[in-house]
Scaffold this motif. Sequence first.
Motif, PDB file in Angstrom:
ATOM      1  N   PRO A   1     -11.433  12.800   2.484  1.00 62.43           N
ATOM      2  CA  PRO A   1     -12.643  12.358   3.188  1.00 62.43           C
ATOM      3  C   PRO A   1     -12.717  10.843   3.389  1.00 62.43           C
ATOM      4  CG  PRO A   1     -13.157  12.974   0.913  1.00 62.43           C
ATOM      5  CD  PRO A   1     -11.729  13.381   1.165  1.00 62.43           C
ATOM      6  N   GLU A   2     -12.004  10.083   2.568  1.00 66.90           N
ATOM      7  CA  GLU A   2     -12.055   8.629   2.704  1.00 66.90           C
ATOM      8  C   GLU A   2     -11.035   8.097   3.702  1.00 66.90           C
ATOM      9  OE1 GLU A   2     -11.803   6.753  -1.087  1.00 66.90           O
ATOM     10  OE2 GLU A   2     -13.556   7.792  -1.899  1.00 66.90           O
ATOM     11  N   SER A   3      -9.790   8.530   3.559  1.00 63.98           N
ATOM     12  CA  SER A   3      -8.726   8.010   4.418  1.00 63.98           C
ATOM     13  C   SER A   3      -8.516   8.836   5.676  1.00 63.98           C
ATOM     14  CB  SER A   3      -7.413   7.944   3.635  1.00 63.98           C
ATOM     15  OG  SER A   3      -6.971   9.262   3.318  1.00 63.98           O
ATOM     16  N   GLY A   4      -8.922  10.092   5.631  1.00 60.92           N
ATOM     17  CA  GLY A   4      -8.645  10.992   6.751  1.00 60.92           C
ATOM     18  C   GLY A   4      -7.238  11.547   6.737  1.00 60.92           C
TER      19      GLY A   4
ATOM     20  N   LEU B   1      -0.336  16.392  -2.680  1.00 60.53           N
ATOM     21  CA  LEU B   1       0.306  15.284  -1.976  1.00 60.53           C
ATOM     22  C   LEU B   1      -0.561  14.834  -0.814  1.00 60.53           C
ATOM     23  CD1 LEU B   1       3.836  16.935  -1.592  1.00 60.53           C
ATOM     24  CD2 LEU B   1       2.993  15.625  -3.536  1.00 60.53           C
ATOM     25  N   SER B   2      -0.648  13.529  -0.619  1.00 57.32           N
ATOM     26  CA  SER B   2      -1.373  12.984   0.529  1.00 57.32           C
ATOM     27  C   SER B   2      -0.785  11.626   0.881  1.00 57.32           C
ATOM     28  CB  SER B   2      -2.877  12.866   0.224  1.00 57.32           C
ATOM     29  OG  SER B   2      -3.091  11.994  -0.865  1.00 57.32           O
ATOM     30  N   GLY B   3      -1.343  11.017   1.909  1.00 61.08           N
ATOM     31  CA  GLY B   3      -0.883   9.688   2.314  1.00 61.08           C
ATOM     32  C   GLY B   3      -0.394   9.661   3.746  1.00 61.08           C
ATOM     33  N   PRO B   4      -0.433   8.488   4.372  1.00 55.36           N
ATOM     34  CA  PRO B   4      -0.069   8.380   5.784  1.00 55.36           C
ATOM     35  C   PRO B   4       1.398   8.670   6.071  1.00 55.36           C
ATOM     36  CG  PRO B   4      -0.401   6.203   4.818  1.00 55.36           C
ATOM     37  CD  PRO B   4      -0.883   7.198   3.815  1.00 55.36           C
TER      38      PRO B   4
ATOM     39  N   GLN C   1       0.834  -1.188   0.000  1.00 53.50           N
ATOM     40  CA  GLN C   1       0.000   0.000   0.000  1.00 53.50           C
ATOM     41  C   GLN C   1       0.880   1.255   0.000  1.00 53.50           C
ATOM     42  OE1 GLN C   1      -3.207  -0.249  -0.275  1.00 53.50           O
ATOM     43  NE2 GLN C   1      -3.795   1.909  -0.092  1.00 53.50           N
ATOM     44  N   PRO C   2       0.681   2.164  -0.960  1.00 54.83           N
ATOM     45  CA  PRO C   2       1.567   3.333  -1.019  1.00 54.83           C
ATOM     46  C   PRO C   2       1.398   4.255   0.180  1.00 54.83           C
ATOM     47  CG  PRO C   2      -0.267   3.561  -2.567  1.00 54.83           C
ATOM     48  CD  PRO C   2      -0.310   2.155  -2.040  1.00 54.83           C
ATOM     49  N   GLY C   3       2.516   4.741   0.672  1.00 56.45           N
ATOM     50  CA  GLY C   3       2.477   5.690   1.783  1.00 56.45           C
ATOM     51  C   GLY C   3       2.289   7.114   1.329  1.00 56.45           C
ATOM     52  N   ILE C   4       2.533   7.372   0.031  1.00 55.25           N
ATOM     53  CA  ILE C   4       2.426   8.715  -0.532  1.00 55.25           C
ATOM     54  C   ILE C   4       1.642   8.636  -1.834  1.00 55.25           C
ATOM     55  CG2 ILE C   4       3.676  10.771  -1.310  1.00 55.25           C
ATOM     56  CD1 ILE C   4       4.365  10.054   1.532  1.00 55.25           C
ATOM     57  N   THR C   5       0.732   9.578  -2.024  1.00 55.22           N
ATOM     58  CA  THR C   5       0.018   9.732  -3.283  1.00 55.22           C
ATOM     59  C   THR C   5       0.327  11.117  -3.835  1.00 55.22           C
ATOM     60  OG1 THR C   5      -1.764   8.252  -2.582  1.00 55.22           O
ATOM     61  CG2 THR C   5      -2.234   9.741  -4.409  1.00 55.22           C
TER      62      THR C   5
END
Length: 210
Positions: A170-173, A124-127, A29-33
């Motif tokens: 809104p989906e992942s937070g 940029l997004s991601g955990p 699962q990618p940590g960065i989008t």
Amino acid sequence: MADAVTTAWTPRGSWAGILASGAFGAAGQPGITIEARDGLGIASLIAGEGRDEVLTQALQRRTGLGLPVTPRIVSSTSHSLVWAGPDQWHLIATDRNGFDELLRDLAPLAAVSDQSDGRAALRLSGPKLRETLAKGCMLDLHPSVFPAGAAALTSIAYMGVHLWRITDDPESGDAVFEIMVARSMAGSFWSWLSASAAEFGCRVTATGRG
């Protein structure tokens, strides 16, 4: 006499030849989008002395937005205004339709410079986004000090950037940031960002529009 040669120039997005859609780095699962933000209308606005109020009124009529007076971004569905220094802002449109007309209307009220082809922007997004940015950014981007709506002019890996945080996914937070650099620095910035994100796995959309 040789025949005249006519050259047809094809517009290219800021990230053309730099980003490619797909995944790279660590598997799973990618940590960065990362999404390219091509097709935006971008202009710098500098208010003349005592002209902030009249400029605000004009922008509210045309975009529904007022001018942020602190390092923040305000947005509607079609436009954003980002603080870029005292009495300075970036006006961003999700597309360029009608953008020239808007800038002409604002020109009597401020120093207006169209930067649409001179800037390159990414979403940029991601955990693992904050961990990635921390490799080159000296700002504390923890949500307690850099909430949604915050903006900053800073440097990342010695390159000047304009950075802001928009509404969380809104989906992942996950927190969502946007970064804008001079187009001439796009290749260098991507070289740093891609190397920094590879540790966490990265998914790229290279054809993202405004």
